[in-house]
Design a protein around this motif. Structure first.
Motif, PDB file in Angstrom:
ATOM      1  N   ARG A 104      -5.713  -3.761  -4.806  1.00 47.88           N
ATOM      2  CA  ARG A 104      -6.409  -2.881  -3.951  1.00 47.88           C
ATOM      3  C   ARG A 104      -7.925  -3.382  -3.458  1.00 47.88           C
ATOM      4  O   ARG A 104      -8.343  -2.881  -2.535  1.00 47.88           O
ATOM      5  CB  ARG A 104      -6.469  -1.809  -5.090  1.00 47.88           C
ATOM      6  N   ARG A 123       0.890  -1.294   0.025  1.00 43.26           N
ATOM      7  CA  ARG A 123      -0.088  -0.076  -0.067  1.00 43.26           C
ATOM      8  C   ARG A 123       0.889   1.176  -0.045  1.00 43.26           C
ATOM      9  O   ARG A 123       0.408   2.394  -0.643  1.00 43.26           O
ATOM     10  CB  ARG A 123      -1.176   0.049   1.252  1.00 43.26           C
ATOM     11  N   TRP A 126      -1.976   6.028  -5.258  1.00 44.17           N
ATOM     12  CA  TRP A 126      -3.316   5.401  -4.868  1.00 44.17           C
ATOM     13  C   TRP A 126      -3.110   5.089  -3.291  1.00 44.17           C
ATOM     14  O   TRP A 126      -2.334   4.319  -2.894  1.00 44.17           O
ATOM     15  CB  TRP A 126      -3.603   4.150  -5.675  1.00 44.17           C
TER      16      TRP A 126
END
Length: 276
Positions: free
Chosen positions: A254, A84, A93
């Motif tokens: 994701r 992440r 993101w």
């Protein structure tokens, strides 16, 4: 003087959007429960500080809480990357995140300087390192007594520091034992501090080689059993190595990450994350 609050109320009061937040704990005593509460309250634009950001910061970054990370090593211990964090840095993101990398020694010294009320830390280090090329907060100074060239970095002074510990007594004094990192320094350096503990007791039963953080430097004490899972708390429970391994696959995707967050953080109240 420390005030006894719920985890929700402590985070709501002391972690504000745009704040600089340090969450420390080395190998064990990592404040996962507090980090999940920050995610649930959808705090935004945080500058996160941690010597060794691992899964909890991966989760907070993926949840969109952070705009900047100040750190000295980032990874899933014994497994690999923080996916992440990489997605945020490399692909923006859920949004772009700024990173500022230091050495372990520099960050430890910067916490110590902040705890001492000093504006900067001075250390022998960074000579020959490439980090000064990418971190404009690393400067070099000359010792006025010896002429030696030394590195200088700004003191770390968080708006709020959050740590986990074993026990607090009813006066708010906190016992930290086992492997001790910079929890004490992080609390002393911060404007406000939240300490989650496994239990609140009448007496701390302090012994040699333990660290006691006095209640008068702590803003809030929160009773949060299993508040460090899936890391461990010395004397209470062991580390979930399975979760750390499973996190690699969850964090790579994701959609898998978002589904995990919905189920195990948002829908689970003060879930401790040890659910894989």
């Amino acid at each position: 003087m420390a005030e006894f609050l719920s985890l929700h109320d402590a985070v709501a009061r002391y972690v504000t959007d745009g704040a600089t937040v340090a969450m420390e704990g080395f190998t064990h005593l990592i404040p996962f429960a507090a980090g999940h509460e920050v995610i649930r309250q959808k705090k935004r634009d945080l500058t996160l500080i941690r010597m060794t950001p691992d899964l909890i910061y991966d989760q907070m970054i993926g949840a969109g809480c952070a705009s900047k990370l100040i750190f000295s090593w980032g990874g899933n211990p014994g497994v690999g990357s923080l996916h992440r964090l990489r997605d945020a840095v490399e692909k923006g993101w859920p949004h772009q995140i700024e990173i500022l990398e230091h050495s372990h020694a520099a960050m430890a010294n910067a916490f110590e300087a902040g705890a001492s009320g000093l504006p900067l830390a001075v250390l022998r280090g960074y000579i020959g390192s490439d980090l000064p090329k990418v971190n404009d907060q690393i400067k070099f100074i000359e010792c006025p007594f010896t002429g030696e060239r030394l590195a200088a970095v700004p003191a770390i002074r968080p708006d709020v520091s959050i740590v986990h510990a074993q026990k607090a007594d009813r006066n708010g004094n906190v016992l930290v034992k086992g492997i001790i990192g910079v929890q004490k320094e992080a609390v002393l350096a911060a404007t406000h501090s939240i300490v989650t503990v496994e239990e609140i007791v009448d007496e701390l039963d302090v012994h040699a080689n333990a660290c006691v953080i006095p209640g008068w430097v702590i803003s809030a004490v929160v009773e949060a059993p299993a508040g460090a899972k899936p890391s461990y708390t010395h004397g209470y429970y062991s580390r979930s190595n399975k979760f750390y391994k499973d996190w690699d696959a969850i964090a790579r995707d994701r959609e898998a990450f978002t589904a995990w967050l919905d189920e195990h953080v948002f829908a689970a109240g003060q879930d401790n994350g040890d659910t894989a």
